[in-house]
Design an enzyme around this catalytic site. Sequence first.
Site, PDB file in Angstrom:
ATOM      1  N   ARG C  19       0.828  -1.205   0.000  1.00 44.91           N
ATOM      2  CA  ARG C  19       0.000   0.000   0.000  1.00 44.91           C
ATOM      3  C   ARG C  19       0.868   1.264   0.000  1.00 44.91           C
ATOM      4  O   ARG C  19       0.697   2.156  -0.820  1.00 44.91           O
ATOM      5  CB  ARG C  19      -0.902  -0.013   1.236  1.00 44.91           C
ATOM      6  CG  ARG C  19      -2.005   1.013   1.216  1.00 44.91           C
ATOM      7  CD  ARG C  19      -2.873   0.855   2.460  1.00 44.91           C
ATOM      8  NE  ARG C  19      -2.087   0.977   3.687  1.00 44.91           N
ATOM      9  CZ  ARG C  19      -1.832   2.132   4.292  1.00 44.91           C
ATOM     10  NH1 ARG C  19      -2.309   3.245   3.799  1.00 44.91           N
ATOM     11  NH2 ARG C  19      -1.116   2.173   5.381  1.00 44.91           N
ATOM     12  N   LYS C  43       4.160 -11.924  -7.463  1.00 48.91           N
ATOM     13  CA  LYS C  43       3.308 -11.068  -8.292  1.00 48.91           C
ATOM     14  C   LYS C  43       3.984 -10.709  -9.609  1.00 48.91           C
ATOM     15  O   LYS C  43       3.603  -9.745 -10.270  1.00 48.91           O
ATOM     16  CB  LYS C  43       2.945  -9.794  -7.516  1.00 48.91           C
ATOM     17  CG  LYS C  43       2.097 -10.108  -6.281  1.00 48.91           C
ATOM     18  CD  LYS C  43       1.263  -8.934  -5.841  1.00 48.91           C
ATOM     19  CE  LYS C  43       0.327  -9.401  -4.718  1.00 48.91           C
ATOM     20  NZ  LYS C  43      -0.268  -8.287  -3.981  1.00 48.91           N
ATOM     21  N   GLU C  98      10.468   0.319   9.066  1.00 51.64           N
ATOM     22  CA  GLU C  98      10.829   0.558  10.469  1.00 51.64           C
ATOM     23  C   GLU C  98      10.920  -0.765  11.203  1.00 51.64           C
ATOM     24  O   GLU C  98      10.362  -1.754  10.770  1.00 51.64           O
ATOM     25  CB  GLU C  98       9.708   1.334  11.178  1.00 51.64           C
ATOM     26  CG  GLU C  98       9.601   2.780  10.849  1.00 51.64           C
ATOM     27  CD  GLU C  98       8.435   3.394  11.623  1.00 51.64           C
ATOM     28  OE1 GLU C  98       8.421   3.297  12.854  1.00 51.64           O
ATOM     29  OE2 GLU C  98       7.528   3.942  10.955  1.00 51.64           O
ATOM     30  N   GLU C 215      18.813  14.618  17.572  1.00 47.94           N
ATOM     31  CA  GLU C 215      18.024  14.377  18.778  1.00 47.94           C
ATOM     32  C   GLU C 215      18.928  13.753  19.836  1.00 47.94           C
ATOM     33  O   GLU C 215      20.041  13.357  19.530  1.00 47.94           O
ATOM     34  CB  GLU C 215      16.886  13.395  18.439  1.00 47.94           C
ATOM     35  CG  GLU C 215      15.994  13.893  17.330  1.00 47.94           C
ATOM     36  CD  GLU C 215      14.949  12.871  16.915  1.00 47.94           C
ATOM     37  OE1 GLU C 215      15.002  11.719  17.374  1.00 47.94           O
ATOM     38  OE2 GLU C 215      14.075  13.240  16.124  1.00 47.94           O
ATOM     39  N   HIS C 256      11.668   8.697  18.230  1.00 45.77           N
ATOM     40  CA  HIS C 256      12.302   7.597  17.498  1.00 45.77           C
ATOM     41  C   HIS C 256      12.934   6.575  18.436  1.00 45.77           C
ATOM     42  O   HIS C 256      13.200   6.857  19.598  1.00 45.77           O
ATOM     43  CB  HIS C 256      13.359   8.161  16.549  1.00 45.77           C
ATOM     44  CG  HIS C 256      12.787   9.152  15.579  1.00 45.77           C
ATOM     45  ND1 HIS C 256      13.033  10.496  15.675  1.00 45.77           N
ATOM     46  CD2 HIS C 256      11.953   8.988  14.547  1.00 45.77           C
ATOM     47  CE1 HIS C 256      12.378  11.116  14.722  1.00 45.77           C
ATOM     48  NE2 HIS C 256      11.714  10.230  14.023  1.00 45.77           N
TER      49      HIS C 256
END
Lengths: 397, 77, 299
Positions: C19, C43, C98, C215, C256
């Site tokens: 998707r 596929k 992820e 971060e 995160h």
Amino acid sequence: MRLYEHEGKALLERAGIRVPKGTLVSGSAADAGPSLGAATFPVAVKSQVLTGGRMKAGGIAFAEDADQLSAELTRLLGSEISGHRVETLLVEPKTQFDREFYLGITYDSAAKSAVAVFSQAGGIDVEQAGAAVKAEIPLLLPASGFRFKELLASAGLQGRLLSGMTGVFTKLAGLFRDNDCILAEINPLVLTPEGKLVALDVHVELDDDALYRHGDLVKRFGLEGRDADARERSPLERKAEEIDSADHRGVAGRMVEFPGNLGLLIGGGGASLTAFDAVQRHGGKPANYCEIGGNPSVWKVKELTKLLLSRKDVERIAVIMNVVSNTRVDLVARGVVKGILELGLDPAEKIAIFRIPGAWEEDGFSLLRKYGVPYADRTVSIDQAAKMAVAGAGGER
Amino acid sequence: MGEFIAVYLKDKECAEHEGCRRLISLCPVDIFVEGEGGAAVDEGQVDECTLCGLCWEALPDAVEVRRLYIDGAEARA
Amino acid sequence: MAILVDKDTSIIVQGITGREAASFTKDSLDYGARIVGGVTPGKGGQEVFGLPVTDTVRELTERFPVDATIISVPPPFVKDAAFEAIENGIRLLLVVTERVPRRDVVEIVELCRLRGARMIGPNSLGVISPGKSRLGMVGGPAEDVRKSYVPGNVGVMSRSGGMTTEIANLLTVNGLGQSTCVSVGGDPIVGSQFADLIDVFEADAETHALVLFTEPGGAMESALAARLRERPSRLPLFIFIAGKFVDQMRGVRFGHAATLVQSEADTTEAKARILSEAGVTVVEELSALPGLVKEALNG
Ligand code: SF4
């Protein structure tokens, strides 16, 4: 996910590393009696809690005879060690030893590699002790003993000790790899007067993201639902988690409460940190941290908004995200406004600022205009929006 | 009618479309439910509408979706 | 010449029928990325947006030269997909997935080293050279990308995908275009860190300044500081460090997976100190960033 000492020792034993023969005790001291009937004194009594520094915190005791043991069982069971409740004790024969060592395998994120760490100064303060040697351990190749032999030889080990330690380290590396650990540490590994190497304490952390391929461990240790971090959740934080998990679409949860009066609906990962800092920098008092991301349903955002405003001391909320490309501005706006309306309050009053530019922003801004909510577009930076929220200056309406 | 979105099913047109029930499985956020003699709108759910257009593209004569904050409610009521 | 991805970079998508992958593939084609095909085992033979779908990477590399792959498959399949790409000669991998197990990430890094390939990610939104091409989904649909990103001379690297776009947008709004922007990924271990990519930006004639977003947690900043102490950069460097409040909250994870303060070195304060000692301008307030960059570019 951190394992208890006794779980770590079970893994060591399975990997062929020697550990003291222990007995697990839980419930009350009276229940424990029979299982300890055959204990050989002296024994070590070790609280099974998921935190380091147990010795200093009084979580580890020794007993010379059955009376002392039963006194220690009574004292420790149900007590609190560094904020963790002691439900289980590991009772082991006390091991005599001549020397202590530190052995660890973990990941070095700068080197992007697994590393082996060794120190001759094992014991409780190895972090400070320094004098450790390190080597990168490739994972693509089958574990090979020579890497550990080289490392240990460089640390000055020789003779039988070098061979024995190489064997233990190689097994520990296998355990680390096979169980998807992010840390496997024996501290101390001791050398007994008989020349045996025995692991007296162990700290194992498993990779949460790899648990799916360790169904056996999850089942054996009951890891399902064990908290990834040991922080106690407040009732409101737990409610936020419930809201988040009630609906799989997007993220709107991960709440951490603070004592302030400005509720925050912020996201994504990096921008929420930026927004929180900016609110504090401008003298605001955040009531919470949270994180919105992906595409949460209107319901989810609505419930989170209501939850935040259920705190009596939260006067207003600020809604701030980075320029979004996946999350939809209009759907978040709907959720926030609807939550406030359902509480019978006025969105124009309760929303200090709404600053989410990006996907479907035209729809979002039209909606906010209809309710007189102050909003800001992409020309207003995150910290400017935070300043507006704190000052009560608002944006366009 | 929701707070932000109104979804209207035209009874007459809907009756003529044997496929009106199709909407029930078509809508990604479950706004259409089984009703008497066809599909019905779950009014508690309409504010979840993502304006994806699947419903009105499939049955342009039978269904109308309006954004109350821009388009207003249906003129004919 | 843009770095990492350019107009002519030929790209495939592993997991193209998923998707998320289908939607960023379409958006990327709209933006002008040269995606030539995709892989979804089982596929093969189908088409997506007029692109061939195959069962194996090899069926595509035999038909086209392939420079880069975007890996968007569930976590258990990432390692195999990456190995397949590397062993079929693809030298740039973007992993958007992820929660890839750490051991798998390290094994991919090791194979990349052996074969001379580069991985961006995991947990990366991608790489974009505005006006030229995009690898991944950073910035979203083409029309949104064009609002936030314009061509120019400022490079961007960010541990946060969302902040990659936020910073580009801040620069754009203030009249500063971007050369290349990289979402390096928010995981504890990523294939390409600041210190790995700085060489690439330095070698790029179109990049005149470099902006970083970071971060708390992780070792990426100390690795960058070490690199700069050894070899200073020709580029003016700016860094914004978010999450100052996390310094006081040891052991609690924010945002995160890698955003966690466990020791002194993880704090924003420690990072700011070592980076400013290494010659990086630490930006205190995000809105001050464009002014500082302009000063450096004009000075
Ligand atoms: S537009 Fe899409 S989401 Fe809205 S009612 Fe129609 S099908 Fe459902």
